[in-house]
Scaffold this motif. Sequence first.
Motif, PDB file in Angstrom:
ATOM      1  N   THR A 110      34.122  75.934  91.509  1.00 46.19           N
ATOM      2  CA  THR A 110      32.869  75.176  91.447  1.00 46.19           C
ATOM      3  C   THR A 110      33.072  73.961  90.545  1.00 46.19           C
ATOM      4  OG1 THR A 110      32.097  76.477  89.547  1.00 46.19           O
ATOM      5  CG2 THR A 110      31.441  77.236  91.739  1.00 46.19           C
ATOM      6  N   PRO A 111      32.385  72.848  90.820  1.00 46.29           N
ATOM      7  CA  PRO A 111      32.508  71.686  89.939  1.00 46.29           C
ATOM      8  C   PRO A 111      31.887  71.955  88.578  1.00 46.29           C
ATOM      9  CG  PRO A 111      30.845  71.299  91.632  1.00 46.29           C
ATOM     10  CD  PRO A 111      31.505  72.601  91.970  1.00 46.29           C
ATOM     11  N   ALA A 112      32.402  71.285  87.562  1.00 47.65           N
ATOM     12  CA  ALA A 112      31.883  71.463  86.207  1.00 47.65           C
ATOM     13  C   ALA A 112      30.500  70.843  86.080  1.00 47.65           C
ATOM     14  CB  ALA A 112      32.829  70.823  85.199  1.00 47.65           C
ATOM     15  N   PRO A 113      29.575  71.528  85.390  1.00 48.25           N
ATOM     16  CA  PRO A 113      28.268  70.919  85.108  1.00 48.25           C
ATOM     17  C   PRO A 113      28.428  69.673  84.238  1.00 48.25           C
ATOM     18  CG  PRO A 113      28.266  73.286  84.654  1.00 48.25           C
ATOM     19  CD  PRO A 113      29.684  72.889  84.886  1.00 48.25           C
ATOM     20  N   ASP A 114      27.367  68.899  84.107  1.00 48.10           N
ATOM     21  CA  ASP A 114      27.432  67.641  83.360  1.00 48.10           C
ATOM     22  C   ASP A 114      27.815  67.834  81.901  1.00 48.10           C
ATOM     23  OD1 ASP A 114      26.807  66.215  85.617  1.00 48.10           O
ATOM     24  OD2 ASP A 114      24.665  66.078  85.155  1.00 48.10           O
ATOM     25  N   ASP A 115      27.451  68.984  81.316  1.00 50.07           N
ATOM     26  CA  ASP A 115      27.737  69.201  79.901  1.00 50.07           C
ATOM     27  C   ASP A 115      29.059  69.933  79.672  1.00 50.07           C
ATOM     28  OD1 ASP A 115      26.893  71.606  80.971  1.00 50.07           O
ATOM     29  OD2 ASP A 115      25.795  72.209  79.153  1.00 50.07           O
ATOM     30  N   GLU A 116      29.864  70.059  80.726  1.00 49.91           N
ATOM     31  CA  GLU A 116      31.171  70.699  80.617  1.00 49.91           C
ATOM     32  C   GLU A 116      32.226  69.797  81.259  1.00 49.91           C
ATOM     33  OE1 GLU A 116      29.585  75.324  80.680  1.00 49.91           O
ATOM     34  OE2 GLU A 116      30.819  74.602  82.320  1.00 49.91           O
ATOM     35  N   VAL A 117      33.483  70.122  81.034  1.00 44.43           N
ATOM     36  CA  VAL A 117      34.572  69.328  81.603  1.00 44.43           C
ATOM     37  C   VAL A 117      35.733  70.250  81.929  1.00 44.43           C
ATOM     38  CG1 VAL A 117      35.613  68.770  79.358  1.00 44.43           C
ATOM     39  CG2 VAL A 117      35.968  67.236  81.285  1.00 44.43           C
ATOM     40  N   ASP A 118      36.415  69.960  83.029  1.00 35.87           N
ATOM     41  CA  ASP A 118      37.581  70.741  83.445  1.00 35.87           C
ATOM     42  C   ASP A 118      38.853  70.022  83.032  1.00 35.87           C
ATOM     43  OD1 ASP A 118      35.977  72.650  84.546  1.00 35.87           O
ATOM     44  OD2 ASP A 118      36.225  71.976  86.619  1.00 35.87           O
ATOM     45  N   LEU A 119      39.708  70.709  82.263  1.00 31.49           N
ATOM     46  CA  LEU A 119      40.977  70.157  81.787  1.00 31.49           C
ATOM     47  C   LEU A 119      42.113  70.841  82.527  1.00 31.49           C
ATOM     48  CD1 LEU A 119      42.410  68.265  79.774  1.00 31.49           C
ATOM     49  CD2 LEU A 119      42.337  70.130  78.110  1.00 31.49           C
ATOM     50  N   LEU A 120      43.019  70.033  83.071  1.00 32.77           N
ATOM     51  CA  LEU A 120      44.147  70.539  83.846  1.00 32.77           C
ATOM     52  C   LEU A 120      45.314  70.883  82.932  1.00 32.77           C
ATOM     53  CD1 LEU A 120      45.632  71.013  86.581  1.00 32.77           C
ATOM     54  CD2 LEU A 120      46.211  68.569  86.524  1.00 32.77           C
ATOM     55  N   GLY A 121      45.846  72.079  83.081  1.00 30.66           N
ATOM     56  CA  GLY A 121      47.014  72.501  82.327  1.00 30.66           C
ATOM     57  C   GLY A 121      48.052  73.116  83.241  1.00 30.66           C
ATOM     58  N   GLN A 122      49.166  73.535  82.645  1.00 26.54           N
ATOM     59  CA  GLN A 122      50.241  74.188  83.386  1.00 26.54           C
ATOM     60  C   GLN A 122      50.582  75.507  82.705  1.00 26.54           C
ATOM     61  OE1 GLN A 122      51.889  73.246  86.268  1.00 26.54           O
ATOM     62  NE2 GLN A 122      50.381  71.596  86.458  1.00 26.54           N
ATOM     63  N   VAL A 123      50.786  76.521  83.520  1.00 27.42           N
ATOM     64  CA  VAL A 123      51.197  77.832  83.026  1.00 27.42           C
ATOM     65  C   VAL A 123      52.640  78.056  83.453  1.00 27.42           C
ATOM     66  CG1 VAL A 123      50.781  80.320  83.140  1.00 27.42           C
ATOM     67  CG2 VAL A 123      48.861  78.732  83.237  1.00 27.42           C
ATOM     68  N   SER A 124      53.471  78.512  82.522  1.00 28.74           N
ATOM     69  CA  SER A 124      54.834  78.879  82.893  1.00 28.74           C
ATOM     70  C   SER A 124      54.835  80.320  83.363  1.00 28.74           C
ATOM     71  CB  SER A 124      55.792  78.689  81.713  1.00 28.74           C
ATOM     72  OG  SER A 124      55.340  79.434  80.600  1.00 28.74           O
ATOM     73  N   ASN A 125      55.777  80.661  84.237  1.00 27.93           N
ATOM     74  CA  ASN A 125      55.755  82.009  84.804  1.00 27.93           C
ATOM     75  C   ASN A 125      56.166  83.060  83.773  1.00 27.93           C
ATOM     76  OD1 ASN A 125      58.506  81.645  84.586  1.00 27.93           O
ATOM     77  ND2 ASN A 125      58.870  81.504  86.784  1.00 27.93           N
ATOM     78  N   GLY A 126      55.809  84.296  84.072  1.00 21.47           N
ATOM     79  CA  GLY A 126      56.206  85.407  83.219  1.00 21.47           C
ATOM     80  C   GLY A 126      55.145  85.901  82.264  1.00 21.47           C
ATOM     81  N   TRP A 127      54.035  85.174  82.104  1.00 23.27           N
ATOM     82  CA  TRP A 127      52.989  85.626  81.189  1.00 23.27           C
ATOM     83  C   TRP A 127      52.239  86.803  81.790  1.00 23.27           C
ATOM     84  CZ3 TRP A 127      52.690  84.083  76.282  1.00 23.27           C
ATOM     85  CH2 TRP A 127      53.345  82.891  75.936  1.00 23.27           C
ATOM     86  N   SER A 128      51.979  87.800  80.980  1.00 22.05           N
ATOM     87  CA  SER A 128      51.304  89.014  81.447  1.00 22.05           C
ATOM     88  C   SER A 128      49.860  88.726  81.821  1.00 22.05           C
ATOM     89  CB  SER A 128      51.351  90.089  80.357  1.00 22.05           C
ATOM     90  OG  SER A 128      50.556  91.201  80.729  1.00 22.05           O
ATOM     91  N   LEU A 129      49.423  89.318  82.929  1.00 24.93           N
ATOM     92  CA  LEU A 129      48.044  89.194  83.379  1.00 24.93           C
ATOM     93  C   LEU A 129      47.260  90.477  83.139  1.00 24.93           C
ATOM     94  CD1 LEU A 129      48.511  87.268  86.762  1.00 24.93           C
ATOM     95  CD2 LEU A 129      47.812  86.348  84.540  1.00 24.93           C
TER      96      LEU A 129
END
Length: 202
Positions: A110-129
């Motif tokens: 869903t798109p971010a509301p006006d009072d929020e913002v979406d920041l793009l990052g990168q995850v490296s593989n191997g991190w536990s979920l």
Amino acid sequence: MMARYKLVVAAIVLALAQIGFLGWMIVGRAAILRDGKEVLLKVEPVDPRDLLRGDYVRLGYDISRIEVEMIANLPQGEAAAAEGPIIVRLKKDADGFWRATSAWLGAATTPAPDDEVDLLGQVSNGWSLTPGSTISVDYGIERFYVPEGEGLAIEEEMRKRNAGAEPELRSFGIKVAVASDGSGQIKALMDGDTMLFEEPLY
């Protein structure tokens, strides 16, 4: 003679292409700094014993580690994160710093509301979920370049505040401009409400 002429022309075309590519990168960065939505992130030193290397400061944030439970679209049946993009949604807190409220592997649903913002990052593989764990996120804003000789005082002050030696002082922060696609660019290094260094547009 003709072969030499072709080599010269090819070299010129290559040089112009490289200049054009660099110009495109610079203009794109400047557009984010000028037009992006501004957020303030609380700085957490990566390694208090070796924070400053050369003429840049290595930075970490409280959003550099995301709790697995915060990820809305966890892949079913997978125990480890694959390498790839992650969208972290931020909202301004009462103290002025922006903090993570939710996240999506890949893209937000869903798109971010006006009072929020979406920041793009990168995850490296191997991190536990697995529940209760966290994953590490790299946003491309983990280095801040400072003028030569200016970083030592900042490094020392960050160490003191990280150790709680000066609790009455507000934390260091990084102003980040976020583009509509989630890409972030550092705008300024802040000491409380005081701007220490600002990134030029060009």
